[in-house]
Write an enzyme that holds these catalytic residues in place. Structure first.
Site, mmCIF file in Angstrom:
data_model
loop_
_atom_site.group_PDB
_atom_site.id
_atom_site.type_symbol
_atom_site.label_atom_id
_atom_site.label_comp_id
_atom_site.label_asym_id
_atom_site.label_seq_id
_atom_site.Cartn_x
_atom_site.Cartn_y
_atom_site.Cartn_z
ATOM 1 C CG PHE A 130 -2.152 0.856 1.097
ATOM 2 C CD1 PHE A 130 -3.389 0.295 0.852
ATOM 3 C CD2 PHE A 130 -2.066 2.237 1.224
ATOM 4 C CE1 PHE A 130 -4.529 1.086 0.730
ATOM 5 C CE2 PHE A 130 -3.193 3.034 1.100
ATOM 6 C CZ PHE A 130 -4.429 2.453 0.849
ATOM 7 C CE LYS A 156 2.991 8.511 7.292
ATOM 8 N NZ LYS A 156 2.329 7.200 7.291
ATOM 9 C CE LYS A 163 -0.793 11.193 1.944
ATOM 10 N NZ LYS A 163 -1.497 12.404 2.379
ATOM 11 C CG ASP A 164 -3.733 4.576 5.161
ATOM 12 O OD1 ASP A 164 -4.705 4.627 5.924
ATOM 13 O OD2 ASP A 164 -3.802 4.742 3.938
ATOM 14 N NE ARG A 165 1.520 1.087 13.336
ATOM 15 C CZ ARG A 165 1.341 0.390 14.436
ATOM 16 N NH1 ARG A 165 0.184 0.450 15.078
ATOM 17 N NH2 ARG A 165 2.310 -0.358 14.928
#
Length: 347
Positions: A24, A47, A76-78
């Site tokens: 992802f 990241k 933003k997604d982890r």
């Protein structure tokens, strides 16, 4: 949460995503060029396996500043590999070495100065690369569905991320409207979740009726790539041409106080879709919070939608979306995609 209907028929696949963070990938599309001067250090950071708030706290500690000195354009997604901008307010223009930030979670891609703080929403959109694994479904039918999405667009759902784990943000919003005290950051999150839930209910009603991308009497139109709206106005060949070119989209309400801008059949559908007991409580809470009526496009068209099969059961998708739109809306139209990261307990 209501189950979201499908715009293009029955599901065509089942699959898994986020087996690894690399499955992802999200890259912010910048909305401006840095000025090269000023007192705000603009950092582009890649990241991995870390959420935006955590990285912002790391930057504040690195700079020896309070958390409020660090800002970012979007969350933003982890469980992903994402690239996004942060700004750090350094009025004396003395910055620690960016190399000190390097870790398994953080890579500094670019560092430059800018004359303004990075504002929320200051991005042109996001580019996604998603890898679906353990895909079960007919490849030809999946490819035909993707072609249909590319040419027609798809419903512009708010994604499940907006509603928290197990959809808990909406019940929490109802509790807040009932008098439970919340921190300011929690309050903002829950107000957004309440609005999003009501919008999705209106959009679900239009998908079920087959008019999510066609006009109703009393329609309010939203300009593509903008928050500007106009209408209602009589249907004309010019509007039909603009709708066909994706220059404009039908819109739905982001609830708040004041009258709906839509009229006629559009307003009747919108009010009917949010007339149940829970929706009435959400509407009343948003109105008492003094949020104003706004609109959001009902239709979304992914840009540069491409796919390739990395293996017979591994499908890679890439596309770009405007700010505030969700990649899960694209996956929803293909079929159930399980998030493998949810099987991993949160740290």
């Amino acid at each position: 949460m209501i189950p979201l209907p499908l715009a293009f028929g029955a599901p065509l696949l089942s699959a898994k995503i986020r087996t690894t963070p690399e499955d992802f990938q999200v890259d912010e599309l910048p909305a401006f060029e840095p000025s090269g001067e000023g007192e705000h250090l603009l950092l582009t950071i890649r990241k991995r396996g870390a959420n935006t708030v955590h990285v912002a706290k790391v930057l504040a500690k690195w700079a020896g500043l309070p958390d409020m000195a660090v800002s970012y354009a979007g969350m933003k997604d982890r469980h992903a590999v994402t690239t996004q901008r942060f700004s750090v307010h350094l009025p004396k223009r003395v910055a620690p070495d960016p190399a000190l930030l390097a870790s398994d979670e953080i890579e500094v891609v670019e560092s430059t100065w800018h004359n303004r703080k990075l504002q929320r929403g200051a991005l042109a959109g996001n580019r996604f690369k998603l890898v679906l694994r353990d895909v079960r479904g007919d490849a030809a039918a999946i490819e035909e569905r993707l072609s249909h999405i590319a040419s027609r667009g798809l419903p512009n759902w708010f994604g499940e991320q907006r509603f928290g784990r197990d959809g808990g943000n909406v019940p929490a919003a109802l509790a807040m409207f009932g008098g439970r005290r919340m921190r300011p950051d929690q309050r903002s999150l829950l107000l957004s979740a309440a609005r999003s839930a009501l919008f999705n209910q209106v959009l679900a009603a239009r998908v079920e009726q087959g008019n999510w991308d066609t006009p109703l009497d009393g329609e309010v139109w939203m300009l593509d790539g903008s928050r500007s709206v106009f209408g209602p106005e009589p249907w004309t060949d010019l509007l039909a041409d603009r709708l066909g070119r994706f220059d404009i989209h039908p819109s739905g309400p982001l609830w708040g106080e004041g009258e709906l801008r839509s009229t006629g059949a559009a307003a009747e559908l919108e009010l009917g879709a949010v007339a149940d007991e829970q929706s009435l409580a959400l509407r009343a809470g948003l109105e008492s919070a003094r949020l104003k009526q706004e609109r959001r496009a009902l239709r979304l068209r992914p840009a540069m939608l491409q796919h390739q099969w990395l293996a017979p059961d591994v499908l890679e998708l890439s596309f770009a979306l405007p700010p505030g739109c969700y990649a899960t809306a694209v996956l929803h139209e293909l079929g159930p995609v399980d998030d493998a990261s949810q099987a991993t307990p949160e740290a």
